[in-house]
Design a protein around this motif. Sequence first.
Motif, PDB file in Angstrom:
ATOM      1  N   GLU A 622       0.670  -1.180   0.342  1.00 38.99           N
ATOM      2  CA  GLU A 622       0.167  -0.179  -0.156  1.00 38.99           C
ATOM      3  C   GLU A 622       0.470   0.546   0.027  1.00 38.99           C
ATOM      4  O   GLU A 622       0.337   1.970  -0.229  1.00 38.99           O
ATOM      5  N   GLU A 623       2.066   1.341  -0.083  1.00 42.27           N
ATOM      6  CA  GLU A 623       2.730   2.334   0.123  1.00 42.27           C
ATOM      7  C   GLU A 623       4.099   2.266  -1.894  1.00 42.27           C
ATOM      8  O   GLU A 623       3.691   1.734  -2.025  1.00 42.27           O
ATOM      9  N   VAL A 624       5.142   2.896  -0.998  1.00 42.13           N
ATOM     10  CA  VAL A 624       5.830   3.588  -2.228  1.00 42.13           C
ATOM     11  C   VAL A 624       6.527   1.608  -1.687  1.00 42.13           C
ATOM     12  O   VAL A 624       7.028   1.167  -0.920  1.00 42.13           O
ATOM     13  N   LEU A 625       6.291   1.284  -3.400  1.00 47.30           N
ATOM     14  CA  LEU A 625       7.311  -0.036  -3.964  1.00 47.30           C
ATOM     15  C   LEU A 625       9.142   0.229  -3.544  1.00 47.30           C
ATOM     16  O   LEU A 625       9.676   1.338  -3.646  1.00 47.30           O
ATOM     17  N   PRO A 626      10.018  -0.614  -3.168  1.00 49.15           N
ATOM     18  CA  PRO A 626      11.380  -0.276  -3.737  1.00 49.15           C
ATOM     19  C   PRO A 626      12.354   0.120  -4.790  1.00 49.15           C
ATOM     20  O   PRO A 626      11.705  -0.436  -5.485  1.00 49.15           O
ATOM     21  N   LYS A 627      12.617   0.835  -4.893  1.00 51.95           N
ATOM     22  CA  LYS A 627      13.951   0.823  -5.682  1.00 51.95           C
ATOM     23  C   LYS A 627      14.673  -0.441  -6.179  1.00 51.95           C
ATOM     24  O   LYS A 627      14.958  -0.912  -5.098  1.00 51.95           O
ATOM     25  N   PRO A 628      15.217   0.069  -7.395  1.00 49.80           N
ATOM     26  CA  PRO A 628      15.899  -1.137  -7.955  1.00 49.80           C
ATOM     27  C   PRO A 628      17.173  -2.157  -6.557  1.00 49.80           C
ATOM     28  O   PRO A 628      17.880  -0.861  -6.541  1.00 49.80           O
ATOM     29  N   GLY A 629      17.445  -3.000  -6.475  1.00 50.23           N
ATOM     30  CA  GLY A 629      17.905  -3.264  -5.944  1.00 50.23           C
ATOM     31  C   GLY A 629      18.814  -4.657  -6.453  1.00 50.23           C
ATOM     32  O   GLY A 629      18.563  -5.363  -7.195  1.00 50.23           O
ATOM     33  N   PHE A 630      19.957  -4.740  -5.984  1.00 52.55           N
ATOM     34  CA  PHE A 630      21.028  -5.881  -6.838  1.00 52.55           C
ATOM     35  C   PHE A 630      21.224  -6.978  -5.531  1.00 52.55           C
ATOM     36  O   PHE A 630      20.728  -7.094  -4.460  1.00 52.55           O
ATOM     37  N   ARG A 631      20.729  -7.970  -6.185  1.00 59.32           N
ATOM     38  CA  ARG A 631      20.892  -9.544  -5.496  1.00 59.32           C
ATOM     39  C   ARG A 631      21.979 -10.105  -5.806  1.00 59.32           C
ATOM     40  O   ARG A 631      22.263 -10.723  -6.666  1.00 59.32           O
ATOM     41  N   HIS A 632      22.656 -10.756  -4.667  1.00 58.58           N
ATOM     42  CA  HIS A 632      23.884 -11.397  -5.501  1.00 58.58           C
ATOM     43  C   HIS A 632      24.321 -12.688  -5.192  1.00 58.58           C
ATOM     44  O   HIS A 632      24.691 -14.114  -5.378  1.00 58.58           O
ATOM     45  N   HIS A 633      22.788 -13.143  -4.243  1.00 57.74           N
ATOM     46  CA  HIS A 633      22.398 -14.688  -5.064  1.00 57.74           C
ATOM     47  C   HIS A 633      20.968 -15.420  -4.710  1.00 57.74           C
ATOM     48  O   HIS A 633      20.060 -14.125  -4.891  1.00 57.74           O
ATOM     49  N   SER A 634      20.386 -16.426  -5.155  1.00 55.04           N
ATOM     50  CA  SER A 634      19.143 -16.779  -5.966  1.00 55.04           C
ATOM     51  C   SER A 634      18.565 -16.432  -4.423  1.00 55.04           C
ATOM     52  O   SER A 634      18.331 -16.182  -3.228  1.00 55.04           O
ATOM     53  N   PHE A 635      16.999 -15.769  -5.214  1.00 55.48           N
ATOM     54  CA  PHE A 635      16.290 -15.338  -3.815  1.00 55.48           C
ATOM     55  C   PHE A 635      14.719 -15.581  -4.396  1.00 55.48           C
ATOM     56  O   PHE A 635      14.551 -16.051  -5.879  1.00 55.48           O
ATOM     57  N   TRP A 636      13.629 -15.540  -3.566  1.00 58.53           N
ATOM     58  CA  TRP A 636      12.781 -15.187  -3.431  1.00 58.53           C
ATOM     59  C   TRP A 636      11.813 -13.829  -3.611  1.00 58.53           C
ATOM     60  O   TRP A 636      12.231 -13.066  -3.281  1.00 58.53           O
ATOM     61  N   VAL A 637      10.355 -13.954  -4.208  1.00 53.07           N
ATOM     62  CA  VAL A 637       9.870 -13.054  -4.220  1.00 53.07           C
ATOM     63  C   VAL A 637       8.600 -13.468  -3.762  1.00 53.07           C
ATOM     64  O   VAL A 637       7.825 -14.097  -5.089  1.00 53.07           O
ATOM     65  N   ASN A 638       7.632 -12.814  -2.901  1.00 58.61           N
ATOM     66  CA  ASN A 638       6.635 -13.380  -2.648  1.00 58.61           C
ATOM     67  C   ASN A 638       5.278 -11.604  -2.604  1.00 58.61           C
ATOM     68  O   ASN A 638       5.950 -11.116  -2.343  1.00 58.61           O
ATOM     69  N   ILE A 639       4.384 -12.085  -2.286  1.00 56.47           N
ATOM     70  CA  ILE A 639       3.522 -11.349  -3.159  1.00 56.47           C
ATOM     71  C   ILE A 639       2.603 -11.831  -2.844  1.00 56.47           C
ATOM     72  O   ILE A 639       1.405 -12.986  -2.991  1.00 56.47           O
ATOM     73  N   SER A 640       1.664 -11.729  -1.813  1.00 54.59           N
ATOM     74  CA  SER A 640       0.150 -11.405  -1.194  1.00 54.59           C
ATOM     75  C   SER A 640      -1.106 -10.669  -1.072  1.00 54.59           C
ATOM     76  O   SER A 640      -0.019  -9.522  -0.267  1.00 54.59           O
ATOM     77  N   ASN A 641      -1.698 -10.869  -1.007  1.00 51.29           N
ATOM     78  CA  ASN A 641      -2.818  -9.539  -1.448  1.00 51.29           C
ATOM     79  C   ASN A 641      -3.466  -9.371  -0.736  1.00 51.29           C
ATOM     80  O   ASN A 641      -3.622 -10.441   0.422  1.00 51.29           O
ATOM     81  N   CYS A 642      -3.779  -8.624  -0.196  1.00 49.23           N
ATOM     82  CA  CYS A 642      -4.928  -8.057   0.672  1.00 49.23           C
ATOM     83  C   CYS A 642      -6.591  -8.378   0.373  1.00 49.23           C
ATOM     84  O   CYS A 642      -7.179  -8.956  -0.699  1.00 49.23           O
ATOM     85  N   SER A 643      -7.590  -7.928   0.987  1.00 52.71           N
ATOM     86  CA  SER A 643      -8.935  -8.450   0.745  1.00 52.71           C
ATOM     87  C   SER A 643      -9.215  -6.285  -0.121  1.00 52.71           C
ATOM     88  O   SER A 643      -9.540  -5.508   0.925  1.00 52.71           O
ATOM     89  N   PRO A 644      -9.251  -6.009  -1.001  1.00 55.76           N
ATOM     90  CA  PRO A 644      -8.838  -4.597  -1.908  1.00 55.76           C
ATOM     91  C   PRO A 644     -10.416  -4.269  -1.680  1.00 55.76           C
ATOM     92  O   PRO A 644     -11.064  -4.595  -1.947  1.00 55.76           O
ATOM     93  N   LEU A 645     -10.255  -2.738  -1.682  1.00 53.09           N
ATOM     94  CA  LEU A 645     -11.145  -1.911  -2.500  1.00 53.09           C
ATOM     95  C   LEU A 645     -11.572  -2.089  -3.815  1.00 53.09           C
ATOM     96  O   LEU A 645     -10.860  -2.070  -4.146  1.00 53.09           O
ATOM     97  N   SER A 646     -13.333  -2.680  -3.515  1.00 58.87           N
ATOM     98  CA  SER A 646     -13.308  -2.117  -5.354  1.00 58.87           C
ATOM     99  C   SER A 646     -12.840  -1.301  -6.079  1.00 58.87           C
ATOM    100  O   SER A 646     -12.508  -0.149  -5.821  1.00 58.87           O
ATOM    101  N   GLY A 647     -12.354  -1.456  -7.090  1.00 62.88           N
ATOM    102  CA  GLY A 647     -11.334  -0.619  -7.784  1.00 62.88           C
ATOM    103  C   GLY A 647     -10.058  -0.915  -7.872  1.00 62.88           C
ATOM    104  O   GLY A 647      -9.620   0.206  -8.483  1.00 62.88           O
ATOM    105  N   LYS A 648      -9.707  -0.811  -6.617  1.00 69.46           N
ATOM    106  CA  LYS A 648      -8.353  -0.961  -6.158  1.00 69.46           C
ATOM    107  C   LYS A 648      -7.548  -2.099  -6.499  1.00 69.46           C
ATOM    108  O   LYS A 648      -7.342  -3.333  -5.508  1.00 69.46           O
ATOM    109  N   GLN A 649      -7.214  -2.688  -7.366  1.00 69.39           N
ATOM    110  CA  GLN A 649      -7.268  -4.212  -7.481  1.00 69.39           C
ATOM    111  C   GLN A 649      -5.301  -4.302  -7.705  1.00 69.39           C
ATOM    112  O   GLN A 649      -4.729  -3.508  -8.305  1.00 69.39           O
TER     113      GLN A 649
END
Length: 835
Positions: A622-649
């Motif tokens: 719900e806030e500002v997304l992170p700026k570009p960052g470097f990853r030196h090893h394998s990594f996970w990216v997980n995105i988990s959603n809430c129950s958004p308001l109508s029209g705010k997908q």
Amino acid sequence: MAGLNCGVTRALLGVLLLGAARLPRGAEASEIALPPGSGITVLIKPGTPTLPVKPCYIIFSKKPTTMLFIKSGERKAFSFSCQNPENHFVVEIQKNIDCMSGPCPFGEVHLQPPASMLPTLNRTFTWDVQAHKSIGLELQFSTPRLRQIGPGDSCPDGVTHSISGRIDATAVRIGTFCSNGTVSRIKMQGGVQMALHLPWFHNRNISGFSIANRSSIKRLCIIESVFEGEGSATLMSANYPDGFPEDELMTWQFVIPAHLRASVSFLHFNVSNCEKKEERVEYYIPGSTTNPEVFRLADKQPGNMAGSFNLSLQGCDQDAQNPGILRLKFQVLVQHPQNESNVTYVVDLSNERAMSLTIEPRPIKLSRKFVPGCFVCLESRICSTNLTLTHGSKHKITFLCDDLTRLWMNAEKTISCMDHRYCHRKSYFLQVPRDILQLPVQLHDFSWKLLVPKDRLSLALVPAQKLQQHTQERICNTSFSYLVASTGPGQDLYFGSFCSGGSIEKIQVKQNMSVTLRTFAPSFQQEVSRQGLTVSFTPYFKEEGVFTVTPDTKSKVYLRTPNWERGLPSLSSVSWNISVPHDQVACLTFTKEQTGLVCQTGRAFMIVQEQRTRAEEIFSLEEVLPKPGFRHHSFWVNISNCSPLSGKQLDLLFQVSLTPRTVDLTIVLIAVVGGGALLLFALGLVICLVKKKKKKINKGPAVGIYNGNINTQMPMQPKKLQKVRKDSESHVYAVIDDTMVYGHLLQDSNGSFVQPETDTYRPFQGPTGDCPPSPPPTCSRAPTAKLTTEEPSPGCSPESESEPYTFSHPKMENGSNENTDIPLLDAPKPAEPGE
């Protein structure tokens, strides 16, 4: 004086001519005279006004009226009170022809009275021919022939023909027809009524048909349709769209050149509730040995018929309480035979299970021009525009089509496994059967529906070549793609469109999944042979989906969340397992600064976790997304959603790019200097400790035990290095350890030795594993989990628990000098008084 009279006469004549010129057109007098005994009546009556207009009247005998009736033998003069009577009135001319009390006037039918005698109104000529039931009457239409139209349709020139018959005292509508068609004759049993409707502006002076006498036809009617070349005709049953008369028979005769082919398609039909007999259609094909060929209305109708044929509709005895409606609307298409019509294709689906193949027309815009039809024929005779082939049989098909690109194929196959004990780790290769690929029609879609038992198994999709996700930033330009979606109770999740040439190695889905191969060019057959898909049943996990990605060092990888158009479903979680080679550094970049997401309940998170250190970074979506960052090893990216308001997908697009890992010279220099300083410090500390120990040794004699069995002579240099038990390290004194001097303090009251209580390493027994980070967690995660080089499993079942670290302990062999050192104990407690 004479000149003056001449001038006055000219002036009066001019005034009269001017008044005549200004006289309204409706005010002109008309006169209709009908010869006696002609059986003709004329009725002028109000029509249906299209717009609110001023009143208009018929002026007859200087009196206004709204209706005028003229019988045979009468003469009447009249006019109208308005300038546009055609917008207010119509004229109906009816002629009764009695063929029961005398001979019928067969031959050409004339328009009476002539058009010059009638006012310029919309007019209808009706001929009512009354004949005995055993007499057949035939209406013959001159060129151009007639074309049947449906209820509510109109003719382009406004000229229509309405034809009706009789069953006892009940009128039956045969149909309404326009010009420029194929209907040349209509034969009726008993009487017939023919109505010709002409608009007021149409100057037609002939009826266009004649009446002939024929023998009994023993049915309601026969309609003859003549084709001289390619074309089509749409025809309807009597009384359409109302019900066909009970237990009646109606026949259509099609006259077609022998070198052309005809196909029949039922456009719309209904059947009634029969008490006796059965409603059916019968085909009589000249030269056929199976005449008549009988079909139900629901059957596929014959096609690819050479030359002329007859089609008959037979009704039944209907249920008096609930009769239902029998009606039929069909099309006959006549065209030249094609080369493909002589080729038979075999589609063997006998070994397939839960599979169907449909061949159907592509969606195209309709045109008024004649377009030859595209038919698929089963066993060369049963033809239709749509044909569905099912599993378990071998099918023989031919095509009657001038352009096979107007057709395409859609197939569907279901793969299900409901016994999780049998299906675990079982895999299937998704491929299109060869018999389908050999058909001359392009395959549009081939869908696999993959079904698993709920909450027991999940699915993993592994391509032979890595896949690319279709995005606006990187479009798939291949000849085919895969559409991947999951289906669950009340929720369908579209993962996206994927093509060859990307970085996605695996797609894992929690529940039922559909994979659709969609083609865009005929060349897909060569490319799809190199791109296979294997689906396997895996242990169940709670993530909606997990993508395994190994980025290419030469290009960026674009990834986006599922359901891009509608947004990630509420309270769902998706992960990406992104591998980074040891000599590369990954840059994770989001294409926008904010998601615009507003949560109604719950929180939406993104977790980025390094797989080696297990370090996590948690971001609120719900806030500002992170700026570009470097990853030196394998990594996970997980995105988990809430129950958004109508029209705010929630929809996210991010990219991963690799760059070669570089070494910082400053860091290397600092490390070298620091290492050198540390080495010098260690050497100084060792020297200091050695000197201090020597001083302690010089202060007192060392305690030792003499061994009389040792050899006190100087050891000689052996010719060969041989080590035996009797002289192994036996020439030196053994320094006695403190524990040997004070070992008696370890004895208990019974004389046995007490083992010291020291800390020892015990392997971690809790659940661990390489799982995608997901709030709420799908598994327990220890802070020090084992990092494996194998592909991590998205689920953390108890079977996947393992020790986080292991130590290597050397094995002791017999005959070796075991280390008997015992760790130093704390200072012994003083003896209690009295011991």
